[in-house]
Design a protein around this motif. Structure first.
Motif: not given
Length: 103
Positions: A52-57
């Motif tokens: 989720t963190f990587v996708l939000s970036k």
């Protein structure tokens, strides 16, 4: 057109007593680069674990995320249809065995 990247993942199906469950995990984003021969190949050392963190970036564009979600949904539907046929066939096989054992 060419592929700019690929997303790899693991798909697990667990079966027990005419029941099943499935899950997808370990999503890895692998970008492609153009090599010296004009071919697109996986960029060495650039694989990234998707979460989720990587996708939000913004590593994976929203359009690409939607494509991935659609692909996974199709895989789930295919699995459900296959499991339904398998469980139905198993049930019929067990029913015929029960009749034969009564004789």
């Amino acid at each position: 057109k060419h592929a700019t990247a690929e997303v790899k993942f693991e798909f697990v199906v667990e079966i027990k007593e005419n029941r099943y469950r499935y899950y997808f995990h370990n999503f890895i984003y692998q970008p492609y680069v153009l090599n010296r021969y004009g071919k697109y190949v996986a960029a060495p050392g650039k694989a990234t674990q998707l979460n989720t963190f990587v996708l939000s970036k913004g590593l994976l564009e929203l359009k690409e995320q939607e494509k991935l979600a659609t692909y996974i949904e199709r895989q789930v539907e295919t699995l459900k249809q296959a499991m339904k046929l398998t469980l139905t066939a198993t049930k019929k096989k067990n029913d015929t065995n029960k009749v034969a054992s009564d004789w």
